[in-house]
Design a protein around this motif. Structure first.
Motif, PDB file in Angstrom:
ATOM      1  N   ASN A  29       4.019 -25.647  -1.472  1.00 12.14           N
ATOM      2  CA  ASN A  29       2.793 -25.613  -2.279  1.00 12.14           C
ATOM      3  C   ASN A  29       1.547 -25.618  -1.409  1.00 12.14           C
ATOM      4  O   ASN A  29       0.610 -24.864  -1.651  1.00 12.14           O
ATOM      5  CB  ASN A  29       2.750 -26.810  -3.240  1.00 12.14           C
ATOM      6  CG  ASN A  29       3.866 -26.798  -4.261  1.00 12.14           C
ATOM      7  OD1 ASN A  29       4.614 -27.764  -4.372  1.00 12.14           O
ATOM      8  ND2 ASN A  29       3.986 -25.721  -5.012  1.00 12.14           N
ATOM      9  N   GLU A  61       4.298 -22.237  -6.393  1.00 12.85           N
ATOM     10  CA  GLU A  61       3.284 -22.197  -7.451  1.00 12.85           C
ATOM     11  C   GLU A  61       2.839 -23.620  -7.760  1.00 12.85           C
ATOM     12  O   GLU A  61       3.607 -24.401  -8.332  1.00 12.85           O
ATOM     13  CB  GLU A  61       3.845 -21.535  -8.710  1.00 12.85           C
ATOM     14  CG  GLU A  61       2.844 -21.359  -9.834  1.00 12.85           C
ATOM     15  CD  GLU A  61       1.625 -20.521  -9.456  1.00 12.85           C
ATOM     16  OE1 GLU A  61       0.551 -20.830  -9.988  1.00 12.85           O
ATOM     17  OE2 GLU A  61       1.739 -19.604  -8.642  1.00 12.85           O
ATOM     18  N   SER A  90      -0.742 -34.319 -11.152  1.00  4.09           N
ATOM     19  CA  SER A  90       0.492 -33.528 -11.118  1.00  4.09           C
ATOM     20  C   SER A  90       0.160 -32.056 -10.923  1.00  4.09           C
ATOM     21  O   SER A  90      -0.962 -31.617 -11.172  1.00  4.09           O
ATOM     22  CB  SER A  90       1.282 -33.720 -12.413  1.00  4.09           C
ATOM     23  OG  SER A  90       0.580 -33.143 -13.511  1.00  4.09           O
ATOM     24  N   GLU A 142       1.257 -29.734 -12.746  1.00  4.67           N
ATOM     25  CA  GLU A 142       0.998 -29.190 -14.083  1.00  4.67           C
ATOM     26  C   GLU A 142      -0.471 -29.367 -14.459  1.00  4.67           C
ATOM     27  O   GLU A 142      -1.088 -28.461 -15.032  1.00  4.67           O
ATOM     28  CB  GLU A 142       1.894 -29.874 -15.125  1.00  4.67           C
ATOM     29  CG  GLU A 142       3.375 -29.542 -15.017  1.00  4.67           C
ATOM     30  CD  GLU A 142       4.062 -30.226 -13.851  1.00  4.67           C
ATOM     31  OE1 GLU A 142       3.495 -31.214 -13.312  1.00  4.67           O
ATOM     32  OE2 GLU A 142       5.153 -29.768 -13.460  1.00  4.67           O
ATOM     33  N   GLU A 143      -1.045 -30.517 -14.115  1.00  5.10           N
ATOM     34  CA  GLU A 143      -2.472 -30.745 -14.381  1.00  5.10           C
ATOM     35  C   GLU A 143      -3.332 -29.791 -13.561  1.00  5.10           C
ATOM     36  O   GLU A 143      -4.357 -29.297 -14.052  1.00  5.10           O
ATOM     37  CB  GLU A 143      -2.840 -32.200 -14.042  1.00  5.10           C
ATOM     38  CG  GLU A 143      -2.343 -33.235 -15.034  1.00  5.10           C
ATOM     39  CD  GLU A 143      -2.738 -34.638 -14.622  1.00  5.10           C
ATOM     40  OE1 GLU A 143      -3.630 -35.221 -15.265  1.00  5.10           O
ATOM     41  OE2 GLU A 143      -2.156 -35.143 -13.636  1.00  5.10           O
ATOM     42  N   LEU A 202      -2.529 -26.740 -12.501  1.00  7.56           N
ATOM     43  CA  LEU A 202      -2.448 -25.395 -13.062  1.00  7.56           C
ATOM     44  C   LEU A 202      -3.243 -25.305 -14.361  1.00  7.56           C
ATOM     45  O   LEU A 202      -3.877 -24.277 -14.644  1.00  7.56           O
ATOM     46  CB  LEU A 202      -0.981 -25.019 -13.296  1.00  7.56           C
ATOM     47  CG  LEU A 202      -0.129 -24.889 -12.016  1.00  7.56           C
ATOM     48  CD1 LEU A 202       1.326 -24.638 -12.367  1.00  7.56           C
ATOM     49  CD2 LEU A 202      -0.658 -23.760 -11.133  1.00  7.56           C
ATOM     50  N   ALA A 203      -3.238 -26.381 -15.160  1.00  5.12           N
ATOM     51  CA  ALA A 203      -4.036 -26.408 -16.388  1.00  5.12           C
ATOM     52  C   ALA A 203      -5.525 -26.378 -16.055  1.00  5.12           C
ATOM     53  O   ALA A 203      -6.317 -25.720 -16.747  1.00  5.12           O
ATOM     54  CB  ALA A 203      -3.691 -27.649 -17.204  1.00  5.12           C
TER      55      ALA A 203
END
Length: 316
Positions: free
Chosen positions: A103, A141, A203, A205-206, A208-209
């Protein structure tokens, strides 16, 4: 609101990194801007200023995979991307992944590698893919490259060509600490390295959001025209052989949106453009013979002073 999420996210990461680094708030803020804008960063400074520490602290703050490559003249492209190795037990070739499958990649002293090896990183950075013997793979990613170079050494280095520099969204400098900051560093590291106890606060996910939310930040047409005027000014300025390309203008657009998002705003203002113009555009300028990196930044500052700043309302 979505933009308040950005300010809170930036605060969490910056506060966490400050447990390890002292007095690097500005460079950390710009590094986060590049991360949210889905770009890569070139850190140029003398050894020992905390470049590696910053990259590791960011990776730990995001709970992200981290890889570091020490670039040397004998490093080959396959050492970065990976190679297919014959497995005698399976009687087939299997992929041995290189450090780009991560990453956050720290490319330490990138300019010590040969042009061939430097170019091996180009596809990963620009296309977000790795091609090994005709087969394409996705490195990670998100995928974020932090490359470093030492500006005071010229022996045994291969200066990055313009095409490689243009792949970096920003070029930043860590700078040496003040006396007070260096005293705080000694106090912070009295017992042990605080990096060992650093934990994740955001995270993937956070992250990418956050990128998706930042992409929706409003940019008024007059701000867009302001950015284009700056780019055009670089193309006709004295002492500059080649100005900013459309890739640079697009990079500036992504950065101002990300920066406004991290500031907690739903729209971009001219100050965002002025703050980011030098780190995003200066390293893309090809100056006439005898000009150095510092003069490129100075010329960018001069250009900014000549372009009229818009004064309209900038809200949607």
């Amino acid at each position: 609101m979505a933009e308040q999420n950005g300010k809170e996210l930036a605060s969490r990461i910056q506060n966490n990194i400050q447990k390890v680094l002292v007095g690097k708030e500005e460079v950390t803020e710009l590094l986060l801007t590049a991360l949210i804008a889905d770009g890569h960063v070139l850190l140029e400074d003398v050894p020992g200023t905390g470049k590696t520490k910053l990259a590791k602290a960011l990776a730990k703050s995001l709970n992200a995979q981290f890889s570091r490559v020490q670039f040397t003249p004998d490093l080959l492209p396959g050492d970065i991307t990976g190679i297919n190795v014959y497995d005698r037990q399976k009687n087939e070739f299997t992929l041995r992944k290189g450090p780009v499958f991560t990453n956050i990649l720290l490319a330490d002293e990138l300019n010590r590698a040969t042009p061939r090896t430097q170019a091996g990183l180009l596809e990963c950075m620009e296309e977000r893919q790795v091609t090994i013997e005709g087969v394409s793979y996705t490195p990670g990613e998100p995928f974020f490259v932090i490359a470093t170079e030492n500006p005071i050494e010229s022996a045994g280095v291969f200066p990055l060509p313009e095409a490689q520099l243009d792949r970096f969204l920003m070029k930043l400098s860590m700078n040496l600490p003040t006396k007070e900051e260096e005293l705080r560093i000694l106090e912070l590291y009295m017992e042990e390295d605080p990096l060992k106890s650093l934990t994740a606060v955001v995270s993937l996910e956070e992250l990418l959001a956050a990128r998706a939310e930042a992409a929706k930040i409003f940019v008024h047409p007059c701000i867009r025209e302001y950015m284009v005027q700056i780019a055009e000014a670089t193309r006709r300025a004295d002492g500059i052989l080649a100005g900013v390309s459309p890739r640079g203008t697009l990079g500036l657009l992504r950065c101002v949106k990300a920066y406004a998002y991290l500031q907690g705003r739903s729209y971009v203002i001219p100050d965002d453009v002025r703050t980011l113009a030098v780190p995003v555009l200066a390293h893309r300028l090809v100056c006439s013979f005898g000009s150095d990196t510092g003069s490129a930044a100075g010329r960018m500052e001069n250009i900014l002073s000549t372009v009229p700043v818009p004064t309209e309302r900038f809200e949607p």
